[in-house]
Motif scaffolding. Structure first.
Motif, short mmCIF file in Angstrom:
data_model
loop_
_atom_site.label_atom_id
_atom_site.label_comp_id
_atom_site.label_asym_id
_atom_site.label_seq_id
_atom_site.Cartn_x
_atom_site.Cartn_y
_atom_site.Cartn_z
N ASN A 1 1.64 -20.26 2.72
CA ASN A 1 0.37 -19.65 3.10
C ASN A 1 0.57 -18.32 3.80
O ASN A 1 1.55 -18.10 4.51
CB ASN A 1 -0.40 -20.59 4.04
CG ASN A 1 -0.93 -21.80 3.32
OD1 ASN A 1 -1.30 -21.71 2.15
ND2 ASN A 1 -0.96 -22.93 4.00
N ASP A 2 -0.42 -17.45 3.61
CA ASP A 2 -0.51 -16.19 4.35
C ASP A 2 0.75 -15.33 4.22
O ASP A 2 1.09 -14.58 5.13
CB ASP A 2 -0.77 -16.48 5.83
CG ASP A 2 -2.05 -17.28 6.03
OD1 ASP A 2 -3.03 -17.01 5.30
OD2 ASP A 2 -2.06 -18.17 6.90
N VAL A 3 1.44 -15.46 3.09
CA VAL A 3 2.62 -14.63 2.85
C VAL A 3 2.18 -13.28 2.31
O VAL A 3 1.42 -13.20 1.35
CB VAL A 3 3.58 -15.31 1.85
CG1 VAL A 3 4.72 -14.36 1.47
CG2 VAL A 3 4.14 -16.59 2.44
N GLN A 4 2.64 -12.23 2.95
CA GLN A 4 2.34 -10.87 2.50
C GLN A 4 3.51 -10.37 1.66
O GLN A 4 4.64 -10.31 2.12
CB GLN A 4 2.11 -9.96 3.71
CG GLN A 4 0.94 -10.36 4.59
CD GLN A 4 -0.38 -10.31 3.85
OE1 GLN A 4 -0.64 -9.38 3.09
NE2 GLN A 4 -1.22 -11.31 4.08
N ILE A 5 3.22 -10.00 0.41
CA ILE A 5 4.27 -9.56 -0.50
C ILE A 5 4.65 -8.11 -0.21
O ILE A 5 3.78 -7.24 -0.10
CB ILE A 5 3.81 -9.70 -1.96
CG1 ILE A 5 3.44 -11.15 -2.26
CG2 ILE A 5 4.90 -9.24 -2.91
CD1 ILE A 5 2.84 -11.34 -3.63
N ALA A 6 5.93 -7.88 -0.13
CA ALA A 6 6.46 -6.53 0.10
C ALA A 6 7.15 -6.04 -1.17
O ALA A 6 7.54 -6.85 -2.03
CB ALA A 6 7.44 -6.54 1.26
N PRO A 7 7.31 -4.71 -1.32
CA PRO A 7 7.96 -4.17 -2.53
C PRO A 7 9.36 -4.73 -2.79
O PRO A 7 9.82 -4.73 -3.93
CB PRO A 7 8.01 -2.67 -2.25
CG PRO A 7 6.83 -2.43 -1.34
CD PRO A 7 6.76 -3.65 -0.46
N SER A 8 10.02 -5.20 -1.74
CA SER A 8 11.38 -5.72 -1.92
C SER A 8 11.40 -7.20 -2.29
O SER A 8 12.46 -7.76 -2.57
CB SER A 8 12.18 -5.53 -0.62
OG SER A 8 11.55 -6.20 0.46
N ASP A 9 10.24 -7.85 -2.33
CA ASP A 9 10.17 -9.29 -2.59
C ASP A 9 10.21 -9.59 -4.09
O ASP A 9 9.85 -8.76 -4.92
CB ASP A 9 8.90 -9.88 -1.99
CG ASP A 9 8.90 -9.86 -0.47
OD1 ASP A 9 10.00 -9.80 0.10
OD2 ASP A 9 7.81 -9.88 0.13
N HIS B 1 11.41 -12.38 -10.85
CA HIS B 1 10.43 -11.30 -11.06
C HIS B 1 10.31 -10.46 -9.80
O HIS B 1 9.91 -10.95 -8.75
CB HIS B 1 9.06 -11.87 -11.42
CG HIS B 1 7.98 -10.82 -11.47
ND1 HIS B 1 7.98 -9.80 -12.39
CD2 HIS B 1 6.87 -10.63 -10.69
CE1 HIS B 1 6.93 -9.03 -12.20
NE2 HIS B 1 6.23 -9.52 -11.18
N GLN B 2 10.66 -9.20 -9.92
CA GLN B 2 10.50 -8.26 -8.82
C GLN B 2 9.05 -7.80 -8.78
O GLN B 2 8.55 -7.22 -9.75
CB GLN B 2 11.43 -7.05 -9.00
CG GLN B 2 11.44 -6.08 -7.84
CD GLN B 2 12.19 -6.63 -6.64
OE1 GLN B 2 13.25 -7.25 -6.79
NE2 GLN B 2 11.65 -6.41 -5.44
N TRP B 3 8.36 -8.08 -7.67
CA TRP B 3 6.96 -7.69 -7.59
C TRP B 3 6.83 -6.18 -7.75
O TRP B 3 7.56 -5.41 -7.14
CB TRP B 3 6.35 -8.14 -6.27
CG TRP B 3 6.29 -9.62 -6.10
CD1 TRP B 3 7.03 -10.38 -5.24
CD2 TRP B 3 5.45 -10.54 -6.82
NE1 TRP B 3 6.70 -11.71 -5.37
CE2 TRP B 3 5.74 -11.84 -6.33
CE3 TRP B 3 4.50 -10.40 -7.82
CZ2 TRP B 3 5.10 -12.97 -6.82
CZ3 TRP B 3 3.86 -11.53 -8.30
CH2 TRP B 3 4.15 -12.80 -7.80
N GLU B 4 5.88 -5.76 -8.57
CA GLU B 4 5.73 -4.35 -8.90
C GLU B 4 4.67 -3.68 -8.03
O GLU B 4 3.59 -4.23 -7.81
CB GLU B 4 5.36 -4.19 -10.37
CG GLU B 4 6.42 -4.76 -11.31
CD GLU B 4 6.00 -4.65 -12.77
OE1 GLU B 4 5.70 -3.51 -13.20
OE2 GLU B 4 6.00 -5.67 -13.46
N PHE B 5 5.01 -2.47 -7.54
CA PHE B 5 4.11 -1.66 -6.74
C PHE B 5 4.07 -0.25 -7.31
O PHE B 5 5.01 0.18 -7.98
CB PHE B 5 4.57 -1.61 -5.28
CG PHE B 5 4.36 -2.88 -4.51
CD1 PHE B 5 3.33 -3.01 -3.61
CD2 PHE B 5 5.21 -3.97 -4.70
CE1 PHE B 5 3.13 -4.19 -2.90
CE2 PHE B 5 5.03 -5.15 -4.00
CZ PHE B 5 3.99 -5.26 -3.10
N GLY B 6 2.98 0.46 -7.06
CA GLY B 6 2.88 1.84 -7.51
C GLY B 6 4.00 2.68 -6.90
O GLY B 6 4.26 2.58 -5.69
N PRO B 7 4.68 3.51 -7.68
CA PRO B 7 5.81 4.28 -7.17
C PRO B 7 5.45 5.23 -6.04
O PRO B 7 6.27 5.48 -5.15
CB PRO B 7 6.31 5.04 -8.41
CG PRO B 7 5.14 5.07 -9.35
CD PRO B 7 4.40 3.80 -9.10
#
Length: 340
Positions: free
Chosen positions: A232-240, A245-251
Motif C-alpha cells: 500500500n501507498d508505495v510511490q514509484i520512482a524512476p529507479s524502481d 519491468h523498469q517503470w518508464e518516466f518522461g525523460p
C-alpha cells in the motif's frame, strides 16, 4: 474475496503453504465479504425483470450451500494444487506496444512491454511480438520443460460504434491479434482466450475512485497492481522496477509514462486467466456437482407430509424441474462463492 492471491484469507490457518496465492484485499480497499457479494448480486438482479425473485433467493441459498455444507474449500484446495506449476501469460496487445506478464500460478515471474511503434506494417509488428514471447517460453528461468501454458488476451473490442473507432486502426488491431494468436498456438501449444477489460475490472472490484469521472480507470488498475505486488501507498520512482519491468518516466518531465499501463493491463489479464481457470476446474468437478445437486434437491424437493404418496406425479415433475434448475444455478452460485 476468494480470488487468486487473496486465497490465504480462507486458508490462512489450514494452508500456510498456499499463502503466496492469496493477499488480503482489504489492504487495497476492494475486500468483499460473502454477505456483501450476495447483497451486490441481489441489488443487480432485482432491478431486472428477467430474473424472478425466487431464483434470486435460490442463488443466494446455493452460495450458502458452498460455504457451509459442501466443503467447497477442500475442492478449491485441490484445484489450486493442480495448477501450482501452470504458467499464465497475460497480454495487452495494441499497434504501438504490447504489454505482457508471466505468472506461475498467481506469482508474477516477469513482465514488460514490447514496442512496435517503429514497425513498418502489422505483419512486421506481429513477428516482433511473437519472437519476443517465444523467447520467454524458452527462458529456463521462467519455464520448465513441458510447462503447461494458459494464455489470456485483452479483447480489443466488445462492440463497434460508428464514430467511436477509426476503422483502419481497428482492422489493423484485429490483424495483429490474429497474427499473435496464431504464433502463440504454434509456439506455446495453447489457444489464447480473450477477456474484455470491463469484465476483468468488475471481477476484481476495480473502479474509479469515488466514481470521479476525471479519475483514469487505468490509474485504478495501476493502483491495484502496485498494492498487490509492492504494498500500500508505495510511490514509484524512476529507479524502481517490477519483475523485470523498469517503470518508464518522461525523460525531461519525469512524469510517470502512460506506456506503463500496457504492463499493468496485461497483469490483470494474466491474473484473471488464472482465476478463471480455477473456477472452470471447479465447475468441471463431477463430485462437487453431484454434492451440490443432492443438497439442492434435498432442500427444495422435500416430500410433502400431508400426502400419503410423497412422490406423486406432481412431485416427480417438480423434482425434474429442480434438477434442471440445479445445473444452471450451480455455475452462477459457484462463481459468486469464489469471489466471496
Amino acid at each position: 474475496m476468494r480470488i487468486g492471491s487473496v486465497m490465504f484469507l480462507l486458508f490462512n490457518n489450514k494452508m500456510k503453504n498456499l499463502g503466496a496465492l492469496r493477499a488480503n484485499l482489504s489492504s487495497f480497499g476492494v475486500e468483499k465479504p460473502l454477505v456483501a457479494v450476495i447483497e451486490s448480486y441481489n441489488s443487480k438482479v432485482e432491478c431486472s425483470a428477467k430474473e424472478p425473485k425466487n431464483k434470486i433467493a435460490r442463488v443466494k441459498k446455493s452460495v450458502e450451500f458452498f460455504e457451509n455444507d459442501l466443503k467447497a474449500n477442500d475442492f478449491l484446495e485441490k484445484v489450486v494444487s493442480k495448477r501450482r506449476n501452470s504458467h499464465f501469460l497475460g497480454l495487452d496487445i495494441n499497434t504501438i506496444s504490447t504489454g505482457y506478464c508471466v505468472f506461475k500460478s498467481s506469482t508474477l515471474l516477469k513482465c514488460g512491454r514490447i514496442c512496435t511503434k517503429k514497425s513498418c506494417d502489422v505483419l512486421e509488428g506481429g513477428v516482433l511480438v511473437s519472437d519476443h514471447l517465444k523467447s520467454l517460453r524458452l527462458d529456463a528461468r521462467i519455464s520448465e520443460e513441458g510447462s503447461n501454458w494458459i494464455i489470456g488476451i485483452e479483447d480489443f473490442a466488445k462492440s463497434y460504434k460508428a464514430g467511436k473507432f477509426q476503422t483502419k486502426g481497428l482492422f489493423k488491431l484485429a490483424q495483429l491479434n490474429g497474427i499473435i494468436k496464431y504464433s502463440l498456438f504454434r509456439d506455446f501449444g495453447a489457444k489464447a482466450g480473450a477477456f474484455h477489460a470491463s469484465s476483468i475490472r468488475s471481477f476484481y472490484g476495480i473502479q474509479k475512485a469515488n466514481n470521479d469521472e476525471q479519475e483514469d480507470i487505468k490509474k485504478a488498475v495501476l493502483d491495484f497492481v502496485i498494492s498487490r505486488e509492492l504494498g500500500n501507498d508505495v510511490q514509484i520512482a524512476p529507479s524502481d522496477s517490477m519483475a523485470g519491468h523498469q517503470w518508464e518516466f518522461g525523460p525531461r518531465s519525469k512524469i510517470f509514462s502512460r506506456d506503463n499501463f500496457d504492463v499493468t493491463d496485461a497483469y490483470i489479464v494474466g491474473l484473471f486467466a488464472y482465476h478463471q481457470t480455477l473456477i472452470e476446474d471447479l465447475k468441471q468437478n463431477e463430485v462437487l456437482k453431484s454434492k451440490f445437486r443432492e443438497k439442492y434437491l434435498e432442500y427444495y424437493v422435500a416430500p410433502k407430509k400431508k400426502s400419503s404418496n410423497s412422490f406423486d406425479d406432481d412431485s416427480i415433475k417438480r423434482r425434474k424441474l429442480r434438477e434442471n434448475e440445479a445445473n444452471e444455478i450451480f455455475h452462477e452460485a459457484l462463481a459468486i462463492w469464489f469471489k466471496g
